[in-house]
Write an enzyme that holds these catalytic residues in place. Structure first.
Site, PDB file in Angstrom:
ATOM      1  N   PRO A   2       0.830  -1.214   0.000  1.00 36.51           N
ATOM      2  CA  PRO A   2       0.000   0.000   0.000  1.00 36.51           C
ATOM      3  C   PRO A   2       0.858   1.255   0.000  1.00 36.51           C
ATOM      4  O   PRO A   2       1.887   1.325   0.663  1.00 36.51           O
ATOM      5  CB  PRO A   2      -0.797  -0.129   1.297  1.00 36.51           C
ATOM      6  CG  PRO A   2      -0.799  -1.583   1.603  1.00 36.51           C
ATOM      7  CD  PRO A   2       0.512  -2.104   1.121  1.00 36.51           C
ATOM      8  N   GLU A   3       0.447   2.251  -0.767  1.00 33.82           N
ATOM      9  CA  GLU A   3       1.130   3.530  -0.786  1.00 33.82           C
ATOM     10  C   GLU A   3       0.295   4.546  -0.029  1.00 33.82           C
ATOM     11  O   GLU A   3      -0.717   4.210   0.580  1.00 33.82           O
ATOM     12  CB  GLU A   3       1.405   3.953  -2.231  1.00 33.82           C
ATOM     13  CG  GLU A   3       2.359   2.995  -2.938  1.00 33.82           C
ATOM     14  CD  GLU A   3       2.860   3.528  -4.270  1.00 33.82           C
ATOM     15  OE1 GLU A   3       2.853   4.760  -4.471  1.00 33.82           O
ATOM     16  OE2 GLU A   3       3.268   2.719  -5.122  1.00 33.82           O
TER      17      GLU A   3
END
Length: 312
Positions: A2-3
């Site tokens: 996840p960013e």
């Protein structure tokens, strides 16, 4: 992994459900998921039970929940529950009657609140993520530690070394530009350096560079202020668009606190689109090796720098 937009989606969801609620019980089903808590399971549980969640805060991709004990309304000096999502970690709000997820690792029971789920569950298929209790320390610049509902000048110790991210209201472009100019590297390398600017990963770096029409190897020491401003504004635009779409989900492992996937992957302009026409000029997007990963760019809109630049 996840960013920033994906972690911010989780932060906003958690803030809605857990702020002001007290931890009434903790169950660790797999000790590997709290391995970063050096003092072990009993200490982890002892720090959480009876504590109230004051807020949910994010800096870059770091996420933490400041805690206070009964009778206290502040977390300074204090502790926080830190969440590291890793490759497949999920923080889900569930009602007690909902069957356990297959890869449930930690269950946190919360005080009753009208219409709100009673459990925060940490689910992690690959066990690269985890939870741990950490110390909060004053921020070096005296500003809020990160993006939260109630900004306080404190930060989780593990996040204190990273720079602010483009969505942080206290982000300083001047500081970012000073750090970038002081480095002799390529622009994308600088964007991925969490001590220069946090929260930008491979996907959103490629998307921001495409939007700003800049090559990933543009030398930072020769970067004009206008180009730097353009790429930061592009990064903000891309991330805000991703937030509106609930994040980017390439598989079922990334979900928000309600178990829903994001759909920003449908709107990507460069990342993962090798061989497809650029939506701006029609040239075919190319995929090139970059730091043991890949970079995607339009060869026409994002031409190689004329001068010799650092590798990568």
């Amino acid at each position: 992994m996840p960013e920033l937009p994906e972690v911010e989606v989780v932060r906003r969801g958690l803030a809605r459900w857990v702020r002001g609620r007290t931890v009434t019980g903790v169950e660790v089903l797999d000790p590997r998921s709290i391995r970063r808590h050096a003092l072990g399971t009993e200490d982890f549980i002892g720090n959480l039970e009876g504590a109230t969640v004051l807020d949910v805060v994010r800096r870059g991709k770091f996420l933490w929940m400041p805690l206070s004990m009964a009778g206290s309304d502040t977390a300074l000096p204090g502790t926080a529950l830190m969440a590291h999502l890793g490759m497949s970690g999920q923080l889900l709000m569930q009602d007690p009657q909902v069957p356990d997820e297959k890869h449930l690792k930690v269950r946190i029971r919360l005080s009753a609140s009208d219409g709100m789920p009673g459990q925060l569950r940490f689910v992690d298929q690959r066990i690269f993520g985890g939870l741990f209790v950490t110390s909060l320390i004053p921020t070096p610049d005296g500003g809020p530690g990160g993006l939260g509902e109630t900004p306080l000048p404190e930060i989780a110790e593990e996040a204190a070394h990273i720079a602010r991210d483009p969505l942080d209201p206290n982000f300083s472009f001047d500081e970012f530009y000073r750090k970038v100019k002081a480095r002799r590297t390529g622009l994308k390398r600088a964007l991925l350096d969490q001590t220069v600017i946090s929260g930008i990963g491979n996907i959103y770096a490629d998307e921001a560079l495409w939007k700003a029409r800049l090559h990933y190897a543009r030398p930072t020491d020769k970067l004009r202020r206008g180009d730097a401003e353009r790429v930061i504004e592009a990064a903000r635009d891309v991330m805000n668009a991703a937030l509106a779409a609930g994040g980017t989900s390439f598989d079922s492992l990334y979900v928000n606190v309600n178990g829903d996937s994001g759909y920003f992957d449908r709107f990507l302009h460069s990342y993962g689109r090798a061989g497809q026409p650029c939506e701006r000029c029609g040239a075919l997007i190319v995929r090139e090796p970059f730091m043991n990963r890949s970079s995607y760019r339009c060869p026409k809109c994002q031409p190689k720098p004329r001068a010799k630049s650092p590798r990568g």
